[in-house]
Design an enzyme around this catalytic site. Sequence first.
Site, PDB file in Angstrom:
ATOM      1  N   LYS A  90      35.994  42.424  40.338  1.00  0.00           N
ATOM      2  CA  LYS A  90      35.935  42.371  41.804  1.00  0.00           C
ATOM      3  C   LYS A  90      37.353  42.591  42.315  1.00  0.00           C
ATOM      4  CE  LYS A  90      36.280  40.301  45.325  1.00  0.00           C
ATOM      5  NZ  LYS A  90      37.140  40.749  46.452  1.00  0.00           N
TER       6      LYS A  90
ATOM      7  N   GLU B  82      45.644  32.540  37.444  1.00  0.00           N
ATOM      8  CA  GLU B  82      47.043  32.932  37.668  1.00  0.00           C
ATOM      9  C   GLU B  82      47.260  32.856  39.171  1.00  0.00           C
ATOM     10  OE1 GLU B  82      49.932  34.615  38.737  1.00  0.00           O
ATOM     11  OE2 GLU B  82      49.376  36.564  37.890  1.00  0.00           O
TER      12      GLU B  82
ATOM     13  N   GLU C 275      54.707  28.634  48.897  1.00  0.00           N
ATOM     14  CA  GLU C 275      54.878  30.051  48.582  1.00  0.00           C
ATOM     15  C   GLU C 275      54.747  30.822  49.891  1.00  0.00           C
ATOM     16  OE1 GLU C 275      51.689  31.771  46.234  1.00  0.00           O
ATOM     17  OE2 GLU C 275      53.157  32.899  45.088  1.00  0.00           O
TER      18      GLU C 275
ATOM     19  N   GLY D 226      45.155  35.032  42.152  1.00  0.00           N
ATOM     20  CA  GLY D 226      45.138  34.918  43.615  1.00  0.00           C
ATOM     21  C   GLY D 226      45.755  33.592  44.041  1.00  0.00           C
ATOM     22  N   SER D 227      45.311  33.110  45.188  1.00  0.00           N
ATOM     23  CA  SER D 227      45.935  31.918  45.768  1.00  0.00           C
ATOM     24  C   SER D 227      45.415  30.642  45.091  1.00  0.00           C
ATOM     25  CB  SER D 227      45.616  31.861  47.262  1.00  0.00           C
ATOM     26  OG  SER D 227      44.214  31.786  47.450  1.00  0.00           O
TER      27      SER D 227
ATOM     28  N   GLU E 163      44.320  27.955  46.425  1.00  0.00           N
ATOM     29  CA  GLU E 163      43.130  27.413  47.100  1.00  0.00           C
ATOM     30  C   GLU E 163      41.874  28.128  46.603  1.00  0.00           C
ATOM     31  OE1 GLU E 163      45.904  28.607  48.661  1.00  0.00           O
ATOM     32  OE2 GLU E 163      46.775  26.602  48.923  1.00  0.00           O
TER      33      GLU E 163
ATOM     34  N   GLY F 246      41.674  29.756  43.855  1.00  0.00           N
ATOM     35  CA  GLY F 246      41.578  29.437  42.430  1.00  0.00           C
ATOM     36  C   GLY F 246      40.761  28.173  42.197  1.00  0.00           C
TER      37      GLY F 246
ATOM     38  N   CYS G   9      53.525  37.097  42.771  1.00  0.00           N
ATOM     39  CA  CYS G   9      53.374  35.695  42.355  1.00  0.00           C
ATOM     40  C   CYS G   9      54.632  35.220  41.626  1.00  0.00           C
ATOM     41  CB  CYS G   9      52.131  35.521  41.504  1.00  0.00           C
ATOM     42  SG  CYS G   9      51.964  36.792  40.271  1.00  0.00           S
TER      43      CYS G   9
HETATM   44  P1  ADP Z   1      44.704  36.121  49.604  1.00  0.00           P
HETATM   45  O1  ADP Z   1      44.412  34.981  50.538  1.00  0.00           O
HETATM   46  O2  ADP Z   1      46.117  36.363  49.394  1.00  0.00           O
HETATM   47  O3  ADP Z   1      43.916  37.370  49.898  1.00  0.00           O
HETATM   48  P2  ADP Z   1      42.855  35.175  47.616  1.00  0.00           P
HETATM   49  O4  ADP Z   1      43.127  34.219  46.532  1.00  0.00           O
HETATM   50  O5  ADP Z   1      41.946  34.717  48.709  1.00  0.00           O
HETATM   51  O6  ADP Z   1      44.246  35.635  48.150  1.00  0.00           O
HETATM   52  O7  ADP Z   1      42.256  36.533  47.009  1.00  0.00           O
HETATM   53  C1  ADP Z   1      42.364  36.935  45.686  1.00  0.00           C
HETATM   54  C2  ADP Z   1      41.024  37.511  45.263  1.00  0.00           C
HETATM   55  O8  ADP Z   1      40.056  36.476  45.354  1.00  0.00           O
HETATM   56  C3  ADP Z   1      40.502  38.653  46.121  1.00  0.00           C
HETATM   57  O9  ADP Z   1      39.820  39.591  45.328  1.00  0.00           O
HETATM   58  C4  ADP Z   1      39.543  37.947  47.048  1.00  0.00           C
HETATM   59  O10 ADP Z   1      38.524  38.791  47.557  1.00  0.00           O
HETATM   60  C5  ADP Z   1      38.950  36.924  46.116  1.00  0.00           C
HETATM   61  N1  ADP Z   1      38.346  35.765  46.783  1.00  0.00           N
HETATM   62  C6  ADP Z   1      38.662  35.212  47.980  1.00  0.00           C
HETATM   63  N2  ADP Z   1      37.874  34.152  48.249  1.00  0.00           N
HETATM   64  C7  ADP Z   1      37.012  34.010  47.199  1.00  0.00           C
HETATM   65  C8  ADP Z   1      35.954  33.089  46.877  1.00  0.00           C
HETATM   66  N3  ADP Z   1      35.619  32.100  47.678  1.00  0.00           N
HETATM   67  N4  ADP Z   1      35.322  33.260  45.694  1.00  0.00           N
HETATM   68  C9  ADP Z   1      35.670  34.246  44.843  1.00  0.00           C
HETATM   69  N5  ADP Z   1      36.639  35.142  45.106  1.00  0.00           N
HETATM   70  C10 ADP Z   1      37.313  35.038  46.263  1.00  0.00           C
END
Ligand code: ADP
Length: 485
Positions: free
Chosen positions: A180, A255, A388, A233-234, A236, A238, A289
């Site tokens: 994804k 990560e 961050e 990703g972030s 939260e 994660g 990151c």
């Molecule tokens: P940012 O806020 O910097 O976009 P995210 O951690 O939200 O960082 O995004 C990293 C990845 O996680 C992206 O591919 C995003 O679409 C996906 N993502 C965001 N929210 C969710 C969720 N609730 N469940 C699974 N994947 C998610």
Amino acid sequence: MSHAMTLPPQQALIGGQWVNTAATMQVEAPATGEPLARIARCQAEEVDAAVQAARQAFAGQLGEWASWSARQRSEWLLRFADVIEAHQEQLAQLECADTGKPMTQAKGDISACARYFRFYGGAADKLHGETIPFENDFAVMTLREPYGVCAQIIPWNYPAQIFGRCVAAALAAGNTIVLKPAEDACLSVLCLAELAVNHSLPAGALNVVPGFGYEAGASLAAHPQIDHLSFTGSPETGTQVAQAAAQHHVPVTLELGGKSPQLVFADADLDAALPAVVRGIIQNAGQTCSAGSRLLVQRDIAESVVAHLCERFAALRCDAGEADASCGPLINARQKAKLEARLAAAEADGICVAARGQLASSAPVGGHFVLPQLLTDIPDGHEVLKEELFGPVLVVQVFEDEAEALALANATDFGLCAGIWTRDGGRQLRLAKGIRSGQVFINNYGAAGGVELPFGGVGRSGHGREKGFEGLRSYTRIKTIAIKH
Ligand code: ADP
């Protein structure tokens, strides 16, 4: 620039076919805020179809993936590294337009992506289990088996590089994948997937489901038939994906970012250290990151180091990625507004903006630019030292001695990377051991991306390791076979 760009398929890749999805979504160019492409917006049904295709490919019911030996996987991955390099220009154009990063960095990212395929291609047929001495009438061995269907949720900051890191390692180990990519930038990923299909990757080995995190991402993380989840990703998000995966006891690699310190001692080679300190925060406009986002400098040299860095920051220019300036735009209006609000709050708290870069006169109107800046005179414990910021902002703290440097370096919930700049060998090792982080760089920072070097965090930076052999092992699990004879 978009008129000259060849766009990849804007559909989902499921079971070796590009399929239209019920819904679509627009992606915009960060440098202009204008539409760049309309891509698939996968929902739960499409994610489910992709997981089923990956399951069938793994079980040998779809395509020939399951029948490939380690050597065949190795050969394909090595060939694919050449394919990526042959398409570097096209891929770098997509990455540059889609993420906004300077063209030189985009090209470097595509090279790194190819390196992942070459590294894991070389490693695929060298991954093996062990034999274990046990009772005399036993022979015991371990097999390193692929998990099965690996779900991979990746971010927008380094789409091509992270594609290489996750996809090459998981395929090398024999898994199948549902990937994804991020809603903000996924064109290079779609192009890489198209190249993989066109270069005979068996159907279903790699499936790609573009879409929003709360739709496609959430459906994938919660899917009962995935066998492994890797997320970048972030912190939260994660937490959310790890909770979703835990419902089905799916192992996760997370990560999640960092607040990584660069420690500069009075005895350091400043000619090497200071350019690296600037690069460590400017790269990808600080949306990295592993950015070196905190500078800890020893008091004896603090004044002159800050004066020198002010000159360097003032000389930085922001422009569209294709102009190849020092700094591109941030990814979207939301990230820009979030960072600007934090910077306004910091200024209101009396924090000094010691230097700022400039917007190039050629920079497009409507781009999400935030000027690189150096912050000093920061009260202990202030938010900008702990959170961050994910932008081109370097915060400076001053320390007296090694003990204080270590305490400041560890005064964070994150722990991804650290840079130590000193000529004192004993101090290098004491600090390297004392710092709580997944990677430590001594008299360098980032080791040029380090495809070969295990990478991952502690604490709020996540857990599990990617890159290097460690990353390959993390896409396998051990089975023990005990034979009584
Ligand atoms: P940012 O806020 O910097 O976009 P995210 O951690 O939200 O960082 O995004 C990293 C990845 O996680 C992206 O591919 C995003 O679409 C996906 N993502 C965001 N929210 C969710 C969720 N609730 N469940 C699974 N994947 C998610």
